[in-house]
Enzyme design. Structure first.
Site, PDB file in Angstrom:
ATOM      1  N   ARG A  67      59.827  17.750 -62.213  1.00 34.31           N
ATOM      2  CA  ARG A  67      59.458  16.871 -63.327  1.00 34.31           C
ATOM      3  C   ARG A  67      59.272  17.712 -64.595  1.00 34.31           C
ATOM      4  O   ARG A  67      58.179  18.143 -64.915  1.00 34.31           O
ATOM      5  CB  ARG A  67      58.190  16.090 -62.992  1.00 34.31           C
ATOM      6  CG  ARG A  67      58.364  15.139 -61.823  1.00 34.31           C
ATOM      7  CD  ARG A  67      57.069  14.435 -61.459  1.00 34.31           C
ATOM      8  NE  ARG A  67      56.569  13.607 -62.554  1.00 34.31           N
ATOM      9  CZ  ARG A  67      55.523  12.783 -62.448  1.00 34.31           C
ATOM     10  NH1 ARG A  67      54.864  12.705 -61.290  1.00 34.31           N
ATOM     11  NH2 ARG A  67      55.119  12.080 -63.479  1.00 34.31           N
ATOM     12  N   ASP A  85      58.876  19.010 -68.397  1.00 35.77           N
ATOM     13  CA  ASP A  85      58.044  18.544 -69.504  1.00 35.77           C
ATOM     14  C   ASP A  85      58.884  18.162 -70.717  1.00 35.77           C
ATOM     15  O   ASP A  85      60.092  18.412 -70.763  1.00 35.77           O
ATOM     16  CB  ASP A  85      57.053  19.638 -69.910  1.00 35.77           C
ATOM     17  CG  ASP A  85      55.956  19.856 -68.884  1.00 35.77           C
ATOM     18  OD1 ASP A  85      55.693  18.940 -68.088  1.00 35.77           O
ATOM     19  OD2 ASP A  85      55.371  20.961 -68.864  1.00 35.77           O
ATOM     20  N   ARG A 130      56.443  28.760 -68.147  1.00 30.47           N
ATOM     21  CA  ARG A 130      56.173  28.992 -69.569  1.00 30.47           C
ATOM     22  C   ARG A 130      54.955  29.906 -69.762  1.00 30.47           C
ATOM     23  O   ARG A 130      54.930  30.721 -70.688  1.00 30.47           O
ATOM     24  CB  ARG A 130      55.989  27.661 -70.285  1.00 30.47           C
ATOM     25  CG  ARG A 130      57.288  26.854 -70.381  1.00 30.47           C
ATOM     26  CD  ARG A 130      57.014  25.419 -70.805  1.00 30.47           C
ATOM     27  NE  ARG A 130      56.274  25.388 -72.054  1.00 30.47           N
ATOM     28  CZ  ARG A 130      55.587  24.321 -72.475  1.00 30.47           C
ATOM     29  NH1 ARG A 130      55.529  23.223 -71.726  1.00 30.47           N
ATOM     30  NH2 ARG A 130      54.945  24.357 -73.631  1.00 30.47           N
TER      31      ARG A 130
END
Length: 268
Positions: free
Chosen positions: A67, A69, A221
């Protein structure tokens, strides 16, 4: 959001036999509020489901491998869903939805899968790529897919800092704890973590590759943000082990921007 016009109403669910479908999807995440469908938001999953529903003439419930972002891209996202078996034509369905979704979303492949196939739970590993443009001058043609860092990065130090990431660890220092599952395990097994470099007219184009059995929210990230701090000399490569062991998000660096990240491949 779907591609159905309001006056068309809600399509009827298929009444006959179903076929499990597996599709590989690429998308430019710019302008999308992530993959997961959300009310009154333009999402990749919602847009894709809408195109499939319009082509199939029945509702579709998508399961995805990751999923992503808002602003994150994909080259090898995998989704699964059920379609009416009667008249199912994968090539025709692929052509139909691609005409509706182009150019920001593309179904790269679509085929019937084993009945128990699940894009998320059948996956063995996921591979992400994060791109950093290390250059004094920005490149407009990379602006939507690479994080521009205008100070020189020490690639050797960034490569050394990858070693502690390999193996099974609690990645609490690099993850956002799920609000709905505060006690969820953040233990993940990293299979590969490395930097590659290509020449660029004004500097170097760095690509960070990471593969793991699964990832927690913002893990890649957060890792990239910390590795870039290593490259800038703000953090030493040898500190990565202690950052991991701290189990505290505050111990790691800032989260890298979403547009440099791409879900590259899912292994089954």
């Amino acid at each position: 959001m779907t591609l159905f016009e309001p006056e068309l109403g809600t399509p009827a669910a298929p009444s006959g036999p179903l076929v499990r479908v597996r599709a590989k999807v690429a998308y430019d995440g710019t302008g999308y509020a992530g993959f997961a469908p959300q009310p009154r938001q333009k999402t990749v999953g919602g847009t894709l489901a809408g195109a499939l529903e319009k082509a199939l003439h029945h509702p579709v419930e998508l399961t995805c491998a990751g999923r992503t972002d808002a602003g994150v891209h994909a080259w090898g996202q995998v989704v699964s869903f059920d379609a009416a078996a009667d008249g199912f034509d994968p090539k025709r369905l692929q052509r139909s939805v691609n005409k509706m979704l182009a150019p920001s979303i593309a179904v790269r492949s679509l085929e019937a899968a084993a009945p128990g196939f699940d894009a998320r739970f059948s996956a063995v590993s996921r591979r992400y790529r994060y791109t950093v443009l290390d250059a004094a001058v920005a490149d407009p043609f990379l602006a939507s897919t690479a994080w521009w860092v205008d100070k020189p990065l020490d690639l050797r130090a960034m490569r050394l800092a990858c070693d502690p990431l390999l193996g099974e660890h609690d990645f609490a220092s690099f993850c956002r704890v799920p609000k709905d599952k505060p006690d969820a395990s953040l233990v993940r097994r990293v299979l590969d973590a490395r930097w590659e470099v290509d020449e660029h007219d004004d500097g170097q184009l760095l690509r960070f590759w990471i593969e793991a059995n699964a990832f927690c929210h913002q893990m890649v990230r957060s890792i990239v943000g910390t590795l870039v701090e290593v490259g800038l000399g703000k953090t030493r490569a040898g500190e990565l082990t202690s950052i991991l062991r701290a189990g505290d998000r505050a111990a790691a660096g800032k989260v890298a921007p979403p547009h440099g990240l791409c879900l590259w491949e899912v292994t089954y």
